[in-house]
Write an enzyme that holds these catalytic residues in place. Structure first.
Site, PDB file in Angstrom:
ATOM      1  N   LYS A  70      24.627  10.528  28.013  1.00  0.00           N
ATOM      2  CA  LYS A  70      23.509   9.771  28.585  1.00  0.00           C
ATOM      3  C   LYS A  70      22.177  10.494  28.350  1.00  0.00           C
ATOM      4  O   LYS A  70      21.184   9.874  27.949  1.00  0.00           O
ATOM      5  CB  LYS A  70      23.739   9.548  30.082  1.00  0.00           C
ATOM      6  N   THR A  71      22.146  11.801  28.601  1.00  0.00           N
ATOM      7  CA  THR A  71      20.918  12.568  28.364  1.00  0.00           C
ATOM      8  C   THR A  71      20.556  12.568  26.883  1.00  0.00           C
ATOM      9  O   THR A  71      19.380  12.435  26.510  1.00  0.00           O
ATOM     10  CB  THR A  71      21.076  14.010  28.870  1.00  0.00           C
ATOM     11  N   ASP A 115      17.555  11.344  35.633  1.00  0.00           N
ATOM     12  CA  ASP A 115      18.995  11.579  35.743  1.00  0.00           C
ATOM     13  C   ASP A 115      19.417  11.411  37.202  1.00  0.00           C
ATOM     14  O   ASP A 115      18.611  11.634  38.116  1.00  0.00           O
ATOM     15  CB  ASP A 115      19.320  12.990  35.248  1.00  0.00           C
ATOM     16  N   THR A 164      26.055   8.351  37.244  1.00  0.00           N
ATOM     17  CA  THR A 164      27.512   8.405  37.179  1.00  0.00           C
ATOM     18  C   THR A 164      28.124   7.516  38.249  1.00  0.00           C
ATOM     19  O   THR A 164      29.340   7.378  38.307  1.00  0.00           O
ATOM     20  CB  THR A 164      28.001   9.857  37.391  1.00  0.00           C
ATOM     21  N   ARG A 223      31.261  16.754  25.738  1.00  0.00           N
ATOM     22  CA  ARG A 223      30.863  18.055  26.301  1.00  0.00           C
ATOM     23  C   ARG A 223      32.056  18.999  26.403  1.00  0.00           C
ATOM     24  O   ARG A 223      31.956  20.182  26.081  1.00  0.00           O
ATOM     25  CB  ARG A 223      30.209  17.859  27.681  1.00  0.00           C
TER      26      ARG A 223
END
Length: 356
Positions: A70-71, A115, A164, A223
């Site tokens: 997302k980032t 965020d 999230t 990640r």
């Protein structure tokens, strides 16, 4: 144990070195972004249409688990538009004044990335409604009956919100996003491509079979894949010739206690206790947590989501129940009294607080 303590945690690492490496591995343009094909295609249309019109695109909401990109997509949106990126987060905006200070300094067309937007304070959230629709905020001066609202125009901008917990977003806020995208977990083949790309950037020699082995244990999350790659690289450099093969990746990840399905020590401890001590369940959350020496919140938030997603554990009104797949994965034979798949209740997260 916290989620940050785990090698297979999807949360961003707390140490600065991991964040620096993660930033270096991020793709910079949309055509470099791997996976999320539907989201990428839709987002490409939104951005290129806005560029043709010469106006900021609609506000964008990205939802999905941590570590899915997302980032990275927020940074790519700013890069594709050729505009600056301002980064903040919901928890950092505690008052409406905090948001007004950010919005009033935005330049025209700038991208604001928030965020964890679902954790924004309610007064700031209400101010954001007007800013998103009318590019205006009302700044309140004074207190009590003498307070005055002064309208302040702000430059047109694009808000990219990430969450999230999309279900925690109020409807009025969610409705103000013109483009909403949900980020799915990645397939192993997609993670293999990401791992090979990261290996090139890190100057790591890796065979295709080695990349496949790491991808299969990465819990569908880029990640985690990149973090496992770095740990396997360390093993290869210290105990081998630096080349990551399938056998070497298996040996390294066995050392780090990450099994072939991506389960770590805590995941297996929860399953082992559920199977051996409680015959597969049902058992209450608190009892299960005590049996593995962890807090109930740790088991519920850190371990259970992945076990449920893998079909190894079921949350039911009567308690936690191991599925037949859990017995097979742990190499155990279920007793005749163990609950089978046709006796499991529906998997419902909102029934997490089980009776003891």
């Amino acid at each position: 144990m916290t989620d940050h303590d785990r090698l297979v945690s999807a949360e961003a690492g707390a140490d600065g070195e991991e964040r620096v490496i993660e930033a270096a591995l991020r793709p910079k343009r949309l055509d470099e972004f791997i996976g999320q094909h539907r989201v990428r295609e839709q987002l490409s249309l939104v951005l290129h249409s806005a560029l043709r019109r010469g106006r900021p695109p609609d506000h964008v909401l990205l939802s999905g688990g941590p570590g899915l990109g997302k980032t990275t997509l927020a940074m790519i949106i700013a890069a594709e538009l050729g505009k600056p990126l301002r980064v903040s987060s919901g928890p950092a905006i505690e008052r409406a004044g905090d948001l007004a200070a950010v919005l009033s300094t935005l330049s025209e067309g700038e991208v604001l990335f928030l965020d964890e937007i679902h954790r924004m304070a309610r007064p700031a959230e209400e101010m954001l409604y007007m800013a998103m629709e009318d590019f205006r905020v009302d700044v309140v001066v004074g207190k009590g009956p003498g307070a005055t609202a002064i309208p302040l125009d702000i430059a047109p901008f694009t808000l990219v919100g990430a969450t999230t917990r999309a279900g925690m977003l109020p409807g009025p806020l969610r409705d103000r996003f013109g483009f909403v995208a949900h980020m799915d977990f990645y397939e192993p083949a997609e993670l293999e491509v990401i791992i090979r790309r990261s290996a090139r950037l890190l100057d790591v020699r890796i065979e295709d079979e080695g990349a496949a082995e790491i991808a299969g244990r990465s819990r569908g999350t880029p990640r985690i894949a990149n973090r496992l790659l770095r740990r396997v690289r360390d093993y290869a450099e210290v105990r081998a010739d630096g080349v990551i093969t399938r056998d070497l990746a298996r040996a390294a990840l066995t050392l780090y206690e990450v099994d072939e399905r991506g389960l770590d020590r805590l995941d297996r401890a929860v399953l082992r206790s559920l199977l051996r001590k409680f015959g597969g369940g049902p058992v209450g959350l608190s009892t299960l947590a005590v049996s593995v020496g962890e807090e109930p919140e740790t088991v519920e938030v850190v371990a259970e989501p992945f076990l449920v997603r893998q079909g190894l554990l079921a949350r039911t009104p009567r308690g936690r129940i191991a599925t037949p797949a859990a017995w097979r994965h742990m190499g155990l034979t279920p007793p005749p009294s163990a609950p089978m798949a046709d006796t499991l209740f529906a998997l419902e997260d909102d029934q997490g607080d089980d009776p003891e």
